[in-house]
Design an enzyme around this catalytic site. Structure first.
Site, PDB file in Angstrom:
ATOM      1  CG  HIS A  15      61.633  55.943 -16.373  1.00 20.96           C
ATOM      2  ND1 HIS A  15      62.959  55.578 -16.406  1.00 20.96           N
ATOM      3  CD2 HIS A  15      61.610  57.239 -15.951  1.00 20.96           C
ATOM      4  CE1 HIS A  15      63.702  56.596 -16.008  1.00 20.96           C
ATOM      5  NE2 HIS A  15      62.914  57.616 -15.734  1.00 20.96           N
ATOM      6  CB  SER A  54      64.504  59.797 -13.426  1.00 18.59           C
ATOM      7  OG  SER A  54      64.285  59.809 -14.822  1.00 18.59           O
TER       8      SER A  54
END
Length: 228
Positions: free
Chosen positions: A132, A25
């Site tokens: 996400h 991430s």
């Protein structure tokens, strides 16, 4: 803080010459600084803009995430698809450990169904947004201009990016994947497997803690890992 810690730590390592890099991430930005594709200043600016854009997106709709442990990825994906709310697989962390992301009603429904399906654990996480996931589309749209304008060069080694778990050394393609990352899942399990298939013989975690080492060991318990 994690970005600063990771980048500063990498800069202090003697003889730090990775053959490949990856980041989970936010960590993908640290990885791109570590492999020379992104300057520290450019990376810090993008990380700040990313955080602000994601916060704005979180404020538009109440949303959350949940950790699911003990089920196959396909089982989790199927349940998410069957729910009439926004709920998707967001982080493929390791075999049997996946994080889902979506609206609060969607996550509540998924947790209930996945628990009934036999998940060892299905716990909502103390986060303020559905990272996400499609609910981050406003952030993706806002951040795209900044990423497209950023100076990203050819890295000294490939970065295995979250969106497709494949090695990448092309600056424009790296930008495209960074933009897509906001609404796409983090394919960490797949990235580690691909790095192993491409010849990785050990992993060094450059950052605080040993979380990624633990996830890597769940993919291959025999692979050597260490903290920088």
């Amino acid at each position: 803080a994690i970005f600063l810690h990771s980048v500063i730590l990498a800069s202090t390592l003697k003889g730090f010459q990775p053959d490949m890099v990856a980041g989970h991430s936010l960590g993908e930005f640290s990885a791109l600084v570590a492999n020379g594709a992104l300057s520290f200043e450019e990376g810090l600016s993008l990380v700040f803009k990313r955080a602000m854009a994601m916060q704005k997106a979180c404020e538009l709709q109440s949303s959350t995430m949940a950790a699911i442990i003990g089920l196959e990825d396909s089982q989790v994906e199927k349940v998410c698809e069957e729910i009439d709310e926004i709920v998707v697989a967001a982080n493929y962390n390791s075999p049997g450990q996946i994080v889902i992301s979506g609206s609060i009603p969607g996550i509540d429904a998924a947790v209930e169904r996945l628990t009934a399906l036999g998940a060892k654990r299905a716990l909502k996480l103390p986060v303020g947004g559905a990272f996400h996931s499609p609910l981050m589309e406003p952030a993706r749209a806002e951040l795209e201009e900044a990423i497209r304008a950023a100076k990203i060069g050819t890295p000294v080694c490939p970065v295995y990016q979250n969106v497709n778990a494949l090695p990448n050394s092309d600056p424009e393609s790296i930008k495209t994947n960074l933009v897509a990352q906001l609404t796409a899942p983090v394919r960490w399990t797949q990235s580690v497997k691909q790095m192993l298939a491409d010849g990785a013989t050990s992993f060094t975690e450059v950052g605080p803690g040993k979380v990624l080492q633990g996830l890597i060991k769940k993919v291959d318990r025999n692979i050597p890992t260490e903290s920088a």
